[in-house]
Scaffold this motif. Structure first.
Motif, short mmCIF file in Angstrom:
data_model
loop_
_atom_site.label_atom_id
_atom_site.label_comp_id
_atom_site.label_asym_id
_atom_site.label_seq_id
_atom_site.Cartn_x
_atom_site.Cartn_y
_atom_site.Cartn_z
N TYR A 164 0.85 -1.10 -0.03
CA TYR A 164 0.15 0.05 0.01
C TYR A 164 1.05 1.26 0.00
O TYR A 164 0.57 2.22 -0.69
CB TYR A 164 -0.89 0.11 1.25
CG TYR A 164 -1.90 -0.68 1.29
CD1 TYR A 164 -2.09 -2.09 0.43
CD2 TYR A 164 -3.19 -0.54 1.95
CE1 TYR A 164 -3.15 -2.82 0.48
CE2 TYR A 164 -4.40 -1.37 1.86
CZ TYR A 164 -4.32 -2.47 1.08
OH TYR A 164 -5.52 -3.18 1.27
N SER A 165 2.00 1.25 0.64
CA SER A 165 2.75 2.42 0.77
C SER A 165 3.29 2.91 -0.62
O SER A 165 3.75 3.90 -0.90
CB SER A 165 3.93 2.33 1.76
OG SER A 165 4.95 1.36 1.48
N ILE A 171 -0.54 3.48 -3.16
CA ILE A 171 -1.50 4.50 -2.76
C ILE A 171 -0.71 5.88 -3.18
O ILE A 171 -1.53 6.78 -3.91
CB ILE A 171 -1.85 4.47 -1.22
CG1 ILE A 171 -2.69 3.50 -0.88
CG2 ILE A 171 -2.55 6.04 -1.00
CD1 ILE A 171 -2.97 3.34 0.61
N SER A 230 -2.50 7.97 -6.45
CA SER A 230 -3.05 9.29 -6.27
C SER A 230 -2.36 10.19 -7.12
O SER A 230 -3.24 11.05 -7.82
CB SER A 230 -2.47 9.86 -4.89
OG SER A 230 -2.76 10.98 -4.80
N LEU A 235 -4.03 12.43 -1.64
CA LEU A 235 -3.26 11.45 -0.95
C LEU A 235 -4.40 10.60 -0.04
O LEU A 235 -4.73 9.55 -0.08
CB LEU A 235 -2.17 11.59 -0.42
CG LEU A 235 -1.06 10.51 -0.23
CD1 LEU A 235 -0.86 9.41 -1.25
CD2 LEU A 235 0.12 10.97 0.45
N GLU A 236 -5.26 11.53 0.66
CA GLU A 236 -6.05 11.20 1.69
C GLU A 236 -7.26 10.50 1.02
O GLU A 236 -7.85 9.42 1.41
CB GLU A 236 -6.63 12.41 2.23
CG GLU A 236 -5.53 12.95 3.27
CD GLU A 236 -4.59 13.94 2.47
OE1 GLU A 236 -4.91 14.36 1.58
OE2 GLU A 236 -3.42 14.35 3.04
N THR A 239 -7.38 8.76 -1.86
CA THR A 239 -6.68 7.97 -2.51
C THR A 239 -6.69 6.70 -1.25
O THR A 239 -7.00 5.52 -1.54
CB THR A 239 -5.38 7.89 -3.15
OG1 THR A 239 -5.81 8.72 -4.09
CG2 THR A 239 -5.10 6.64 -3.77
N ALA A 240 -6.21 7.01 -0.24
CA ALA A 240 -6.04 6.13 0.66
C ALA A 240 -7.37 5.60 1.52
O ALA A 240 -7.74 4.54 1.80
CB ALA A 240 -5.15 6.67 2.05
N SER A 271 -8.82 3.24 -0.89
CA SER A 271 -7.87 2.03 -0.94
C SER A 271 -8.36 0.85 0.18
O SER A 271 -8.00 0.04 0.24
CB SER A 271 -6.60 2.21 -0.93
OG SER A 271 -6.06 3.17 -2.14
#
Length: 192
Positions: free
Chosen positions: A122-123, A126, A130, A137-138, A140-141, A144
């Motif tokens: 994920y790191s 994501i 994004s 980013l938020e 997309t996270a 996800s």
């Protein structure tokens, strides 16, 4: 090399059932289960090599990703970061599971598959998703999170599979990355 080839084939075969997408452009597949298993069984170096070989075959056009995808276009799609994360995820899973000279334990395997197979993947995935989708980013996270329940099931299946394989075929967990003087010593012979 045969063990690496087996896991390349396993990861590719786990993509055969296809994929589906929920709330986004990144497909949900069973292939991350293969990445977790590769890390847990092969160790850090060989599992990362297996994933790199798979991705090289995808890059030359073989349809080895879920849904029959292949080619360079897979590396510029929203899921490109997840593909890169597979390499790092397999490596980290292998590091954690095989962090001791003793045989893999169920707890190290569970932690390794969650940290390497989910958090590390994920790191990588994501931020790239994004960037490509131009969502924050938020956001997309948050979108996800739909992957998390399935990935936790895959981590559980991987842990149970490794525990079963360890009982049935402990030689599969040879420490191939250790120097030969340690690998062949009588002290490690009992922990294989």
């Amino acid at each position: 090399m045969a063990r690496v080839a087996v896991f390349v084939a396993l990861i590719a075969a786990l993509g055969l059932p296809g994929s589906f997408s929920v709330l986004g452009a990144v497909p949900i597949t069973a292939q991350t289960l293969g990445v977790m298993l590769a890390g847990a069984v092969l160790g850090p170096r060989l599992s990362a090599l297996a994933v790199v070989v798979l991705l090289a075959l995808v890059a030359v056009g073989l349809p080895l990703l879920a849904g029959g995808r292949g080619g360079i276009s897979a590396f510029v799609a929203p899921s490109a970061g997840y593909l890169a994360g597979w390499v790092a995820g397999a490596f980290v899973t292998g590091l954690i599971v095989h962090s001791s000279a003793r045989k893999p334990s169920i707890w190290r395997t569970a932690i390794g598959t969650v940290v390497g197979g989910i958090i590390v993947v994920y790191s990588f995935g994501i931020p790239v998703q994004s960037l490509i989708t131009r969502l924050s980013l938020e956001e997309t996270a948050l979108t996800s999170l739909v992957f998390l329940p399935g990935d936790l099931v895959k981590a559980t299946l991987s842990t149970l599979t490794v525990a079963s394989l360890l009982r049935a075929y402990p030689r599969a967990f040879r420490r191939t990355w250790l120097p030969s003087r340690w690998r062949d010593s009588p002290a490690t012979e009992t922990t294989r």
